[in-house]
Design an enzyme around this catalytic site. Structure first.
Site, mmCIF file in Angstrom:
data_model
loop_
_atom_site.group_PDB
_atom_site.id
_atom_site.type_symbol
_atom_site.label_atom_id
_atom_site.label_comp_id
_atom_site.label_asym_id
_atom_site.label_seq_id
_atom_site.Cartn_x
_atom_site.Cartn_y
_atom_site.Cartn_z
ATOM 1 N N GLU A 1 -9.365 6.945 2.979
ATOM 2 C CA GLU A 1 -8.706 7.024 1.688
ATOM 3 C C GLU A 1 -9.606 6.674 0.508
ATOM 4 O O GLU A 1 -10.450 5.787 0.611
ATOM 5 C CB GLU A 1 -7.505 6.063 1.658
ATOM 6 C CG GLU A 1 -6.453 6.361 2.701
ATOM 7 C CD GLU A 1 -5.325 5.351 2.718
ATOM 8 O OE1 GLU A 1 -4.232 5.688 3.204
ATOM 9 O OE2 GLU A 1 -5.534 4.209 2.243
ATOM 10 N N CYS B 1 0.854 -1.185 0.000
ATOM 11 C CA CYS B 1 0.000 0.000 0.000
ATOM 12 C C CYS B 1 0.895 1.241 0.000
ATOM 13 O O CYS B 1 2.066 1.162 0.361
ATOM 14 C CB CYS B 1 -0.895 0.038 1.231
ATOM 15 S SG CYS B 1 -2.064 -1.307 1.385
#
Length: 203
Positions: free
Chosen positions: A125, A77
């Protein structure tokens, strides 16, 4: 003025792209301070790396990480820098975290978004999801990755979906949305990315 050693070795802050609810860029923030109890919405990405045998690389976040320490999750990520194309950001982060390169990198979930909290720290996010192949051996950075291992995708996916395989909130939600065979999935339309990510994707 004389430049001191401190000035010469000053570290440039790593910035993340802040977003409005429509996915448009509204500013930047220092990554080191952006995650807290009221984390603003920002741009990120997730990546799932596969080998030639149908295994997916799963990683356990280092125990000293500020967000979700020790949690098992997808391969990699990260956050694109302001103006950095998403694919470039994925390749950069895979190299930094896993010590390998990625081939056949493809966008599969352009609209993925999530919010998660652990011990008072929030992730918030818009996080497009990519799949790719690891080109060469993996050498994880211990500052980022506590453990890494290859697992058969079908068994991993089944365990995540039935709740028997503990993973991060975002990984669980992503696996539920990914196709049964991500390696063979069609590449998604970049036009479905958040506007800030589409702008960053222009070369």
């Amino acid at each position: 003025m004389t430049t001191t050693d401190t000035d010469a070795t000053a570290v440039t802050p790593e910035l993340v792209v802040l977003l409005d609810e429509d996915g448009r860029a509204v500013g930047t923030a220092d990554k080191a301070g952006v995650h807290h109890a009221d984390t603003p919405l920002h741009l990120a990405f997730s990546c799932y790396l596969f080998d030639g045998e149908g295994n997916v690389l799963v990683t356990r976040r280092a125990l000293h990480k500020r967000t979700f320490p020790g949690v098992w999750t997808n391969s990699c990520c990260g956050h694109p820098a302001p103006g950095e194309p998403l694919e470039d950001a994925v390749r950069r982060r895979v190299g930094q975290e896993l010590g390998t390169t990625v081939t056949d990198l493809r966008l599969v979930l352009p609209r993925f978004r999530y919010r998660a909290e652990q011990e008072g720290v929030v992730e918030n996010e818009m996080c497009p999801v990519f799949v790719g192949s690891a080109d060469g051996a993996v050498a994880p950075d211990p500052d980022e990755v506590g453990e890494a291992r290859w697992e058969p995708w079908e068994a991993f996916r089944a365990g995540v979906l039935d709740g028997s395989r503990a993973v991060s909130v975002w990984c669980r939600e992503q696996v539920a949305q990914l196709p049964a065979d991500p390696v063979s999935a069609a590449t998604a339309d970049v036009g479905d990315l958040p506007p800030a990510a589409r702008v960053a994707g222009r070369r």
